[in-house]
Design an enzyme around this catalytic site. Sequence first.
Site, PDB file in Angstrom:
ATOM      1  N   GLU A 191      29.659  26.519  41.004  1.00  0.00           N
ATOM      2  CA  GLU A 191      31.054  26.772  41.328  1.00  0.00           C
ATOM      3  C   GLU A 191      31.960  25.680  40.757  1.00  0.00           C
ATOM      4  O   GLU A 191      33.078  25.971  40.306  1.00  0.00           O
ATOM      5  CB  GLU A 191      31.238  26.890  42.843  1.00  0.00           C
ATOM      6  CG  GLU A 191      30.577  28.116  43.460  1.00  0.00           C
ATOM      7  CD  GLU A 191      31.124  29.438  42.942  1.00  0.00           C
ATOM      8  OE1 GLU A 191      32.178  29.442  42.265  1.00  0.00           O
ATOM      9  OE2 GLU A 191      30.500  30.477  43.209  1.00  0.00           O
ATOM     10  N   TYR A 195      38.351  28.082  47.770  1.00  0.00           N
ATOM     11  CA  TYR A 195      37.439  29.017  47.112  1.00  0.00           C
ATOM     12  C   TYR A 195      36.010  28.487  47.115  1.00  0.00           C
ATOM     13  O   TYR A 195      35.073  29.175  47.542  1.00  0.00           O
ATOM     14  CB  TYR A 195      37.874  29.306  45.670  1.00  0.00           C
ATOM     15  CG  TYR A 195      36.780  30.000  44.908  1.00  0.00           C
ATOM     16  CD1 TYR A 195      36.544  31.354  45.101  1.00  0.00           C
ATOM     17  CD2 TYR A 195      35.924  29.285  44.075  1.00  0.00           C
ATOM     18  CE1 TYR A 195      35.492  31.995  44.471  1.00  0.00           C
ATOM     19  CE2 TYR A 195      34.869  29.911  43.442  1.00  0.00           C
ATOM     20  CZ  TYR A 195      34.662  31.264  43.636  1.00  0.00           C
ATOM     21  OH  TYR A 195      33.598  31.890  43.025  1.00  0.00           O
ATOM     22  N   ASP A 207      38.822  34.593  44.169  1.00  0.00           N
ATOM     23  CA  ASP A 207      39.149  33.913  42.920  1.00  0.00           C
ATOM     24  C   ASP A 207      40.184  34.739  42.168  1.00  0.00           C
ATOM     25  O   ASP A 207      40.707  35.756  42.681  1.00  0.00           O
ATOM     26  CB  ASP A 207      37.898  33.661  42.079  1.00  0.00           C
ATOM     27  CG  ASP A 207      37.362  34.921  41.400  1.00  0.00           C
ATOM     28  OD1 ASP A 207      37.761  36.049  41.789  1.00  0.00           O
ATOM     29  OD2 ASP A 207      36.539  34.786  40.486  1.00  0.00           O
ATOM     30  N   CYS A 252      38.204  45.181  35.375  1.00  0.00           N
ATOM     31  CA  CYS A 252      39.628  45.089  35.721  1.00  0.00           C
ATOM     32  C   CYS A 252      40.201  43.772  35.189  1.00  0.00           C
ATOM     33  O   CYS A 252      40.692  42.924  35.936  1.00  0.00           O
ATOM     34  CB  CYS A 252      39.795  45.185  37.243  1.00  0.00           C
ATOM     35  SG  CYS A 252      41.505  45.391  37.790  1.00  0.00           S
ATOM     36  N   CYS A 281      39.999  50.955  32.642  1.00  0.00           N
ATOM     37  CA  CYS A 281      40.181  51.822  33.805  1.00  0.00           C
ATOM     38  C   CYS A 281      39.247  53.032  33.786  1.00  0.00           C
ATOM     39  O   CYS A 281      38.857  53.531  34.842  1.00  0.00           O
ATOM     40  CB  CYS A 281      41.634  52.276  33.890  1.00  0.00           C
ATOM     41  SG  CYS A 281      42.790  50.900  34.163  1.00  0.00           S
ATOM     42  N   CYS A 294      36.098  52.088  35.596  1.00  0.00           N
ATOM     43  CA  CYS A 294      36.259  51.429  36.886  1.00  0.00           C
ATOM     44  C   CYS A 294      35.861  52.359  38.033  1.00  0.00           C
ATOM     45  O   CYS A 294      36.328  53.505  38.102  1.00  0.00           O
ATOM     46  CB  CYS A 294      37.710  50.986  37.075  1.00  0.00           C
ATOM     47  SG  CYS A 294      38.002  50.129  38.644  1.00  0.00           S
ATOM     48  N   CYS A 325      42.817  53.736  42.841  1.00  0.00           N
ATOM     49  CA  CYS A 325      43.609  52.556  42.475  1.00  0.00           C
ATOM     50  C   CYS A 325      45.106  52.856  42.560  1.00  0.00           C
ATOM     51  O   CYS A 325      45.611  53.770  41.889  1.00  0.00           O
ATOM     52  CB  CYS A 325      43.251  52.109  41.059  1.00  0.00           C
ATOM     53  SG  CYS A 325      44.262  50.735  40.448  1.00  0.00           S
TER      54      CYS A 325
END
Length: 288
Positions: free
Chosen positions: A35, A118, A136, A190, A197, A200, A206
């Site tokens: 991270e 985070y 995030d 995305c 799209c 997705c 959406c």
Amino acid sequence: MPELAPIVNAWFERNARPLPWRAPGFGAWGVLVSEFMLQQTPVERVVPRLQEWLERWPTPADLAAAPPADAVRLWANLGYPRRALWLHRAAVEIRDRHDGRVPRDVDALLALTGVGDYTARAVAVFAYGDHHPVVDTNTRRVLARAVDGRAQPGPPARRDLAAMALQLPAEHDAAARFNAAAMELGAVVCTARAPRCDACPLAAVCAWRNAGYPDTGDTRRRQARYEGSDRQARGAVLRVLREAPEHAAALDQVVPDWPDPRQRDRAIDSLIADGLAEASGGMLRLPR
């Protein structure tokens, strides 16, 4: 709107990239190191460096026992090298405060150097399976489009955690999976500039797509150009120190051909101020 988690989790099971920190038993220290490295750095640059770090320093105590210079040197081209110092200090804190074990509690994680909202929640969720929202940039973009009907998320804010918390399943494993899945969806489908799209799993629900992709503005902060910047000068100085014998070089031999000597000197001064370099007796070196 329909619950997002079941849809995105099902997609994630079929499409998740086989990243090392997703392997069973990867461990809290590995998650914490990954991270730190992933902050503002692409995955493909992190993976080989992460393996090298964990082979050399498989526990926080191993890193804490090493000189900070070694951490800065092995950070190499990941960028934002203060993260290497912060990670080294966090390792010392874990050794001294937590008997060498990465803490599980979010507040204890937040008390470590370099750990923010985070990272603390990512470790608690992905290493220990606890129930927290992990947000995030990719997650914020998915929620902005799918839930709020906006082209891009606004600036990061505390409300982002509340927005993600509303989407989390009650069951811990499903919640952890959705945290990872939402990030993955934002990273590979995305995306900020060219969302796919048609691929997705949220296309049918959406809000942004169903509204006809309205241009709702973009208030994201733009990163300054790297070429010719002070950041590039800092990187050039650090590269000399990493590659020099014993990580030290004579001051007059530190990128002497830099196009702007004042910028080079400014970079050296800033590295010293940040603790990433030390000057003594006409020599510049990585921190000892």
